[in-house]
Motif scaffolding. Structure first.
Motif, mmCIF file in Angstrom:
data_model
loop_
_atom_site.group_PDB
_atom_site.id
_atom_site.type_symbol
_atom_site.label_atom_id
_atom_site.label_comp_id
_atom_site.label_asym_id
_atom_site.label_seq_id
_atom_site.Cartn_x
_atom_site.Cartn_y
_atom_site.Cartn_z
ATOM 1 N N LYS A 105 0.834 -1.203 0.000
ATOM 2 C CA LYS A 105 0.000 0.000 0.000
ATOM 3 C C LYS A 105 0.873 1.259 0.000
ATOM 4 O O LYS A 105 0.586 2.225 -0.706
ATOM 5 C CB LYS A 105 -0.933 0.014 1.205
ATOM 6 C CG LYS A 105 -2.048 -1.010 1.145
ATOM 7 C CD LYS A 105 -2.869 -0.965 2.423
ATOM 8 C CE LYS A 105 -3.943 -2.024 2.456
ATOM 9 N NZ LYS A 105 -3.469 -3.288 3.018
ATOM 10 N N SER A 141 2.352 1.841 -3.371
ATOM 11 C CA SER A 141 1.327 2.309 -4.307
ATOM 12 C C SER A 141 0.948 3.761 -4.057
ATOM 13 O O SER A 141 0.467 4.441 -4.961
ATOM 14 C CB SER A 141 0.071 1.441 -4.195
ATOM 15 O OG SER A 141 0.349 0.116 -4.561
ATOM 16 N N TRP A 165 -3.142 3.689 -4.469
ATOM 17 C CA TRP A 165 -3.885 2.716 -3.658
ATOM 18 C C TRP A 165 -5.123 3.354 -3.056
ATOM 19 O O TRP A 165 -6.228 2.840 -3.181
ATOM 20 C CB TRP A 165 -2.997 2.146 -2.549
ATOM 21 C CG TRP A 165 -3.779 1.347 -1.567
ATOM 22 C CD1 TRP A 165 -4.272 0.092 -1.748
ATOM 23 C CD2 TRP A 165 -4.226 1.768 -0.275
ATOM 24 N NE1 TRP A 165 -4.988 -0.303 -0.636
ATOM 25 C CE2 TRP A 165 -4.983 0.706 0.276
ATOM 26 C CE3 TRP A 165 -4.073 2.924 0.468
ATOM 27 C CZ2 TRP A 165 -5.551 0.783 1.534
ATOM 28 C CZ3 TRP A 165 -4.639 2.999 1.718
ATOM 29 C CH2 TRP A 165 -5.370 1.929 2.242
ATOM 30 N N ARG A 166 -4.958 4.500 -2.421
ATOM 31 C CA ARG A 166 -6.090 5.148 -1.755
ATOM 32 C C ARG A 166 -7.170 5.563 -2.753
ATOM 33 O O ARG A 166 -8.355 5.484 -2.462
ATOM 34 C CB ARG A 166 -5.621 6.348 -0.940
ATOM 35 C CG ARG A 166 -4.948 5.955 0.352
ATOM 36 C CD ARG A 166 -4.674 7.155 1.238
ATOM 37 N NE ARG A 166 -3.766 8.124 0.658
ATOM 38 C CZ ARG A 166 -2.440 8.024 0.691
ATOM 39 N NH1 ARG A 166 -1.874 6.977 1.252
ATOM 40 N NH2 ARG A 166 -1.687 8.963 0.155
ATOM 41 N N PRO A 205 -1.719 1.636 6.120
ATOM 42 C CA PRO A 205 -0.464 0.965 5.764
ATOM 43 C C PRO A 205 0.603 1.085 6.851
ATOM 44 O O PRO A 205 1.352 0.134 7.098
ATOM 45 C CB PRO A 205 -0.010 1.673 4.486
ATOM 46 C CG PRO A 205 -1.172 2.422 3.986
ATOM 47 C CD PRO A 205 -2.098 2.648 5.134
ATOM 48 N N CYS A 207 -11.297 -3.605 -2.841
ATOM 49 C CA CYS A 207 -10.215 -3.531 -1.885
ATOM 50 C C CYS A 207 -8.912 -3.799 -2.628
ATOM 51 O O CYS A 207 -8.882 -4.593 -3.562
ATOM 52 C CB CYS A 207 -10.408 -4.553 -0.772
ATOM 53 S SG CYS A 207 -9.117 -4.447 0.484
ATOM 54 N N CYS A 225 -6.035 -4.961 -0.961
ATOM 55 C CA CYS A 225 -5.433 -5.422 0.284
ATOM 56 C C CYS A 225 -3.912 -5.490 0.210
ATOM 57 O O CYS A 225 -3.228 -5.295 1.202
ATOM 58 C CB CYS A 225 -5.989 -6.790 0.659
ATOM 59 S SG CYS A 225 -7.778 -6.806 0.848
ATOM 60 N N GLY A 283 -1.971 -3.668 -2.076
ATOM 61 C CA GLY A 283 -1.570 -2.597 -2.969
ATOM 62 C C GLY A 283 -2.482 -2.468 -4.174
ATOM 63 O O GLY A 283 -3.429 -3.234 -4.349
ATOM 64 N N SER A 284 -2.176 -1.497 -5.008
ATOM 65 C CA SER A 284 -3.053 -1.188 -6.135
ATOM 66 C C SER A 284 -3.063 -2.279 -7.199
ATOM 67 O O SER A 284 -3.941 -2.311 -8.046
ATOM 68 C CB SER A 284 -2.661 0.149 -6.760
ATOM 69 O OG SER A 284 -1.332 0.098 -7.224
#
Length: 127
Positions: A24, A27, A31-32, A49, A95, A97, A99-100
């Motif tokens: 995460k 990313s 990611w977010r 993260p 999700c 979970c 990373g992207s």
């Protein structure tokens, strides 16, 4: 022998959680921005993260047992509860979970995986 089982469980669950948090962090904003998480405050998405890397690392080195593995189990139970609530509402958030690159809708596979990780965290706490 029980202590060896606890150590192995701690290393496994800790490394998995560190991996999730590190992916995460790598990313970053990607990611977010890809996580569709209804009801989850932006601050939680930002902090998650860092919390994962910290708790996972502490679990691996077996610091503050049983508090750290129990905190890790608590975080996993919150994730799982959120997944179950969303599934009950027929909302299927995505999700990332790990990373992207791991973007997918949450579902029973996530619940099962988290249940296994909670079990490992419990063994790490008391094994």
């Amino acid at each position: 022998m029980p202590d060896a089982v606890g150590v192995i469980a701690a290393v496994i669950v800790g490394l998995i959680v560190v991996w999730a948090g590190a992916a995460k962090l790598v990313s970053g904003e990607t990611w977010r921005s890809t996580v569709d998480a209804p009801g989850v405050p932006k601050l939680v998405l930002f902090a998650l993260p860092f919390v994962e890397v910290a708790l996972g690392s502490l679990a691996v080195v077996r610091l503050w047992v049983p508090a750290v593995p129990l905190a890790l189990a608590g975080v996993l139970l919150v994730f799982t509860g959120w997944i179950l609530v969303m599934m009950r509402r027929d909302v299927v958030p995505t999700c990332a979970c790990f990373g992207s690159r791991s973007i997918q809708p949450v579902g029973w596979r996530h619940v099962a995986r988290n249940a296994g990780l909670v079990a490992l965290a419990a063994i790490a706490a008391f094994g």
